[in-house]
Motif scaffolding. Structure first.
Motif, mmCIF file in Angstrom:
data_model
loop_
_atom_site.group_PDB
_atom_site.id
_atom_site.type_symbol
_atom_site.label_atom_id
_atom_site.label_comp_id
_atom_site.label_asym_id
_atom_site.label_seq_id
_atom_site.Cartn_x
_atom_site.Cartn_y
_atom_site.Cartn_z
ATOM 1 N N UNK A 24 0.825 -1.206 0.000
ATOM 2 C CA UNK A 24 0.000 0.000 0.000
ATOM 3 C C UNK A 24 0.861 1.260 0.000
ATOM 4 N N UNK A 25 1.925 1.249 0.787
ATOM 5 C CA UNK A 25 2.814 2.410 0.807
ATOM 6 C C UNK A 25 3.496 2.595 -0.541
ATOM 7 N N UNK A 26 3.889 1.507 -1.159
ATOM 8 C CA UNK A 26 4.512 1.589 -2.487
ATOM 9 C C UNK A 26 3.544 2.220 -3.495
ATOM 10 N N UNK A 27 2.287 1.780 -3.464
ATOM 11 C CA UNK A 27 1.292 2.315 -4.399
ATOM 12 C C UNK A 27 1.029 3.797 -4.135
ATOM 13 N N UNK A 28 0.980 4.202 -2.863
ATOM 14 C CA UNK A 28 0.741 5.605 -2.531
ATOM 15 C C UNK A 28 1.890 6.486 -3.023
ATOM 16 N N UNK A 29 3.113 6.045 -2.803
ATOM 17 C CA UNK A 29 4.270 6.826 -3.254
ATOM 18 C C UNK A 29 4.333 6.888 -4.772
ATOM 19 N N UNK A 30 3.965 5.790 -5.414
ATOM 20 C CA UNK A 30 3.930 5.777 -6.878
ATOM 21 C C UNK A 30 2.894 6.774 -7.392
ATOM 22 N N UNK A 31 1.747 6.849 -6.714
ATOM 23 C CA UNK A 31 0.705 7.800 -7.081
ATOM 24 C C UNK A 31 1.193 9.239 -6.924
ATOM 25 N N UNK A 33 4.061 10.166 -7.717
ATOM 26 C CA UNK A 33 5.059 10.392 -8.751
ATOM 27 C C UNK A 33 6.477 10.051 -8.337
ATOM 28 N N UNK A 34 6.631 9.288 -7.247
ATOM 29 C CA UNK A 34 7.963 8.947 -6.766
ATOM 30 C C UNK A 34 8.416 7.590 -7.301
ATOM 31 N N UNK A 35 9.698 7.333 -7.200
ATOM 32 C CA UNK A 35 10.290 6.095 -7.707
ATOM 33 C C UNK A 35 9.969 4.930 -6.771
ATOM 34 N N UNK A 36 9.533 3.810 -7.328
ATOM 35 C CA UNK A 36 9.137 2.687 -6.473
ATOM 36 C C UNK A 36 9.594 1.331 -6.997
ATOM 37 N N UNK A 37 10.360 1.273 -8.055
ATOM 38 C CA UNK A 37 10.651 -0.017 -8.680
ATOM 39 C C UNK A 37 12.021 -0.592 -8.394
ATOM 40 N N UNK A 38 12.756 -0.046 -7.435
ATOM 41 C CA UNK A 38 14.123 -0.506 -7.201
ATOM 42 C C UNK A 38 14.149 -1.896 -6.565
ATOM 43 N N UNK A 39 15.037 -2.783 -7.032
ATOM 44 C CA UNK A 39 15.183 -4.090 -6.390
ATOM 45 C C UNK A 39 15.886 -3.957 -5.038
ATOM 46 N N UNK A 40 15.788 -4.997 -4.217
ATOM 47 C CA UNK A 40 16.381 -4.967 -2.888
ATOM 48 C C UNK A 40 17.903 -4.949 -2.962
ATOM 49 N N UNK A 41 18.517 -4.346 -1.952
ATOM 50 C CA UNK A 41 19.959 -4.445 -1.795
ATOM 51 C C UNK A 41 20.327 -5.845 -1.321
ATOM 52 N N UNK A 42 21.516 -6.339 -1.646
ATOM 53 C CA UNK A 42 21.959 -7.621 -1.083
ATOM 54 C C UNK A 42 22.222 -7.480 0.406
ATOM 55 N N UNK A 43 21.954 -8.532 1.165
ATOM 56 C CA UNK A 43 22.178 -8.472 2.610
ATOM 57 C C UNK A 43 23.667 -8.477 2.934
ATOM 58 N N UNK A 44 24.441 -9.238 2.166
ATOM 59 C CA UNK A 44 25.894 -9.242 2.379
ATOM 60 C C UNK A 44 26.454 -7.960 1.770
ATOM 61 N N UNK A 45 27.000 -7.062 2.606
ATOM 62 C CA UNK A 45 27.380 -5.748 2.124
ATOM 63 C C UNK A 45 28.880 -5.635 1.877
ATOM 64 N N UNK A 46 29.673 -5.892 2.922
ATOM 65 C CA UNK A 46 31.134 -5.929 2.787
ATOM 66 C C UNK A 46 31.735 -4.615 2.284
ATOM 67 N N UNK A 47 31.191 -3.501 2.782
ATOM 68 C CA UNK A 47 31.875 -2.230 2.544
ATOM 69 C C UNK A 47 32.268 -1.666 3.904
#
Length: 304
Positions: A24-31, A33-47
């Motif tokens: 629901x939050x994704x749909x509201x933000x999309x409405x 005009x904000x960006x909502x299609x980004x894939x998840x970050x990997x959990x293993x970060x190593x930075x």
């Protein structure tokens, strides 16, 4: 800051599931005009950290390196692992804190601080869409700049009915302030806690909290996320963190089987977009790790 019209919590016959809240939050933000299609970050970060601890790490090249790129941008229902949650006198995590949780965030490069206010307005609109009226929110903080080189920033905290719910952060590269960004986020489980009016264990873990104690559910949820993310037990790095989590699980429970609670946690993470091996393989890997070095039986994690 607070809404000109205060609102009281409303009684809900049925609270939205964590997955419904994120959707629901994704749909509201999309409405908006904000960006909502980004894939998840990997959990293993190593930075800077072995594991992903915040969605704003997606902006590391922009904020930390002053490079005109980012790894992700927009709305993220990002699973994260943090071992820094507040604890009570008994050493258990305090209410509102988990080791592994979902950070609902909006992260974006911006050109001017006022854009943070515009994004925060859209965020509050999204919170209203899931049942949290803006009249229940208060925003507070200091305009004093903090410095954690190579990044500086200002943080505002927002809460619902006096309970911390998230924050809005204005960040910039300390040496090149034109590399500026906004980071707005709320913990999904905390959000469900505020919406539902349920006790914290039920809001965080659902029906499983009636059968298992919260420390066990927290450990299994964390271990399941790490295993689904491709992390395996090891002597150092993320694998060592996984081994530390597994040590919190009572060996006698692993001997009788963890499949039911593992299935529930797999379903939770898969509903938020996490992929990985199936629950039978995760169950076997976790049970094997718990039983790898037999330990004296301690306090039971299952509820009587």
């Amino acid at each position: 800051m607070h809404h000109r019209s205060k609102a009281a919590p409303s009684l809900r016959r049925r609270c939205p599931s964590p997955h419904q809240i994120a959707s629901t939050m994704r749909e509201s933000l999309q409405h908006s005009g904000l960006l909502t299609g980004a894939p998840l970050l990997p959990l293993r970060w190593n930075r800077d950290t072995d594991l992903t601890i915040s969605a704003v790490q997606a902006l590391d090249p922009w904020l930390k390196d002053a490079r005109p790129i980012v790894w992700r941008e927009g709305f993220l229902a990002q699973p994260v692992v943090r071992f820094t949650g507040e604890r009570d006198a008994s050493g258990n995590l305090a209410e509102g804190f988990l080791t592994a949780f979902t950070n609902l965030s909006y992260v974006q490069r911006i050109a001017h601080p006022r854009q943070l206010a515009d994004l925060l307005d859209s965020w509050f609109t999204a919170l209203s869409a899931v049942g949290l009226h803006a009249g229940r929110l208060t925003v507070q903080g200091s305009l004093q700049t903090w410095h954690r080189p190579p990044v500086s920033g200002i943080t505002l905290f927002f809460e619902a009915d006096g309970v911390g719910l998230g924050d809005a952060v204005l960040l910039w590269n300390s040496q090149q302030p034109t590399f500026m960004a906004a980071d707005i986020g709320s913990g999904l489980e905390r959000l469900r806690w505020a919406i539902s009016g349920q006790a914290w264990p039920e809001a965080a873990f659902g029906q499983e909290c009636a059968y298992y104690e919260s420390p066990l559910l927290d450990a299994i949820r964390t271990a399941v996320l790490m295993l689904m993310s491709g992390i395996r037990p090891a002597h150092r790095g993320p694998g060592a963190a996984l081994r530390g989590v597994a040590r919190a699980i009572e060996p006698n429970l692993a001997r009788t089987g963890l499949s039911r609670v593992v299935r529930a946690q797999c379903a939770y993470w898969r509903g938020l977009g996490v992929t990985g091996m199936a629950w039978p393989a995760i169950t076997s890997a976790l049970e094997d790790e718990v039983l790898r070095h037999p330990r004296p039986a301690g306090r039971r994690n299952a509820k009587r």
